[in-house]
Design a protein around this motif. Structure first.
Motif, PDB file in Angstrom:
ATOM      1  N   GLU A  54       0.978  -1.095   0.018  1.00 45.44           N
ATOM      2  CA  GLU A  54      -0.107  -0.078  -0.082  1.00 45.44           C
ATOM      3  C   GLU A  54       0.766   1.283  -0.216  1.00 45.44           C
ATOM      4  O   GLU A  54       0.706   2.224  -0.709  1.00 45.44           O
ATOM      5  CB  GLU A  54      -0.834   0.030   1.170  1.00 45.44           C
ATOM      6  CG  GLU A  54      -1.691   1.251   1.419  1.00 45.44           C
ATOM      7  CD  GLU A  54      -2.776   1.323   2.615  1.00 45.44           C
ATOM      8  OE1 GLU A  54      -3.146   2.514   3.048  1.00 45.44           O
ATOM      9  OE2 GLU A  54      -2.945   0.156   3.280  1.00 45.44           O
ATOM     10  N   SER A  57       2.306   1.704  -3.501  1.00 45.21           N
ATOM     11  CA  SER A  57       1.406   2.120  -4.159  1.00 45.21           C
ATOM     12  C   SER A  57       0.924   3.677  -4.118  1.00 45.21           C
ATOM     13  O   SER A  57       1.218   4.608  -5.217  1.00 45.21           O
ATOM     14  CB  SER A  57       0.098   1.654  -4.177  1.00 45.21           C
ATOM     15  OG  SER A  57      -1.045   2.030  -5.144  1.00 45.21           O
ATOM     16  N   LYS A  58       1.068   4.303  -2.872  1.00 50.40           N
ATOM     17  CA  LYS A  58       0.892   5.700  -2.803  1.00 50.40           C
ATOM     18  C   LYS A  58       1.972   6.433  -3.265  1.00 50.40           C
ATOM     19  O   LYS A  58       1.936   7.324  -3.675  1.00 50.40           O
ATOM     20  CB  LYS A  58       0.656   6.015  -1.202  1.00 50.40           C
ATOM     21  CG  LYS A  58      -0.844   5.316  -0.752  1.00 50.40           C
ATOM     22  CD  LYS A  58      -1.042   5.589   0.825  1.00 50.40           C
ATOM     23  CE  LYS A  58      -2.482   5.339   1.159  1.00 50.40           C
ATOM     24  NZ  LYS A  58      -2.631   5.468   2.457  1.00 50.40           N
ATOM     25  N   ALA A  62       2.165   9.459  -5.936  1.00 58.99           N
ATOM     26  CA  ALA A  62       2.298  10.966  -5.511  1.00 58.99           C
ATOM     27  C   ALA A  62       2.712  11.685  -6.619  1.00 58.99           C
ATOM     28  O   ALA A  62       3.554  11.428  -7.413  1.00 58.99           O
ATOM     29  CB  ALA A  62       3.466  10.969  -4.431  1.00 58.99           C
ATOM     30  N   GLU A  67       3.905  15.427  -1.478  1.00 57.80           N
ATOM     31  CA  GLU A  67       3.076  14.179  -1.326  1.00 57.80           C
ATOM     32  C   GLU A  67       4.189  13.277  -1.752  1.00 57.80           C
ATOM     33  O   GLU A  67       4.038  12.143  -0.911  1.00 57.80           O
ATOM     34  CB  GLU A  67       2.365  14.089  -2.815  1.00 57.80           C
ATOM     35  CG  GLU A  67       0.966  14.819  -2.715  1.00 57.80           C
ATOM     36  CD  GLU A  67      -0.033  14.860  -3.704  1.00 57.80           C
ATOM     37  OE1 GLU A  67       0.494  14.148  -4.913  1.00 57.80           O
ATOM     38  OE2 GLU A  67      -1.022  15.652  -3.808  1.00 57.80           O
ATOM     39  N   ALA A  71       4.809  10.250   1.105  1.00 55.33           N
ATOM     40  CA  ALA A  71       4.426   8.753   0.800  1.00 55.33           C
ATOM     41  C   ALA A  71       5.860   8.128   1.071  1.00 55.33           C
ATOM     42  O   ALA A  71       5.774   7.044   1.290  1.00 55.33           O
ATOM     43  CB  ALA A  71       4.186   8.825  -0.585  1.00 55.33           C
TER      44      ALA A  71
END
Length: 168
Positions: A54, A57-58, A62, A67, A71
């Motif tokens: 997860e 993936s973030k 980003a 961001e 992340a």
């Protein structure tokens, strides 16, 4: 001359960011291999593996520097916990594929750290150039924007805490 200097600094900052981006992509490419290698042996650690997937993936999705920084910090924490857990599996600790992936990820982390430091140094120079007289006049006239630092959150600096008591 001042405008040329500002343009040069801006381009140096952008190039330094691209260098970070290359290393981050390499990191993202290594993680699925690591997860697939440990998945079978760490069946009951599914939650940890899911957090790594997860977080990756973030990080891949980003868009802005802030961001990406957030992340990547989450991904670092998730990987730290995974590596701490791997230490408790004798078969995994001696697995050559895992050892090689850990080494590659560690090397990539170091490269990201050096690239981040270089990038932040260039951002500082670029931002100072925009604030000092007389280049501040040119910077505001031509709409130069300050560079964003790529920072580590305080939580990412902490060593991950792992509970190995196997209590549910």
């Amino acid at each position: 001359f001042m405008n040329n200097g500002l343009v040069t600094h801006k381009n140096q900052v952008q190039n330094a960011w691209k260098q970070i981006d290359v290393q981050i992509k390499r990191r993202h490419d290594l993680i699925p291999n690591l997860v697939n290698t440990v998945k079978g042996a760490m069946e009951f650690e599914r939650e940890t593996l899911e957090k790594v997937i997860e977080a990756r993936s973030k990080a891949v999705g980003a868009a802005t520097i802030q961001e990406k920084a957030g992340a990547e910090n989450m991904l670092t924490q998730a990987l730290g916990k995974l590596f701490a857990l791997v230490e408790n599996y004798p078969d995994l600790k001696s697995n050559q594929n895992i050892l090689q992936l850990q080494e590659e990820l560690t090397s990539t982390e170091n490269k990201i750290g050096f690239a981040r430091q270089f990038y932040n140094d260039l951002v500082a120079q670029f931002n100072i150039k925009q604030e000092v007289f007389p280049s501040n006049i040119i910077a505001s006239s031509f709409g130069f924007q300050k560079g964003e630092y790529f920072q580590i959150e305080e939580a990412a600096r902490e060593v991950p805490k792992v509970d190995l008591s196997m209590k549910k």
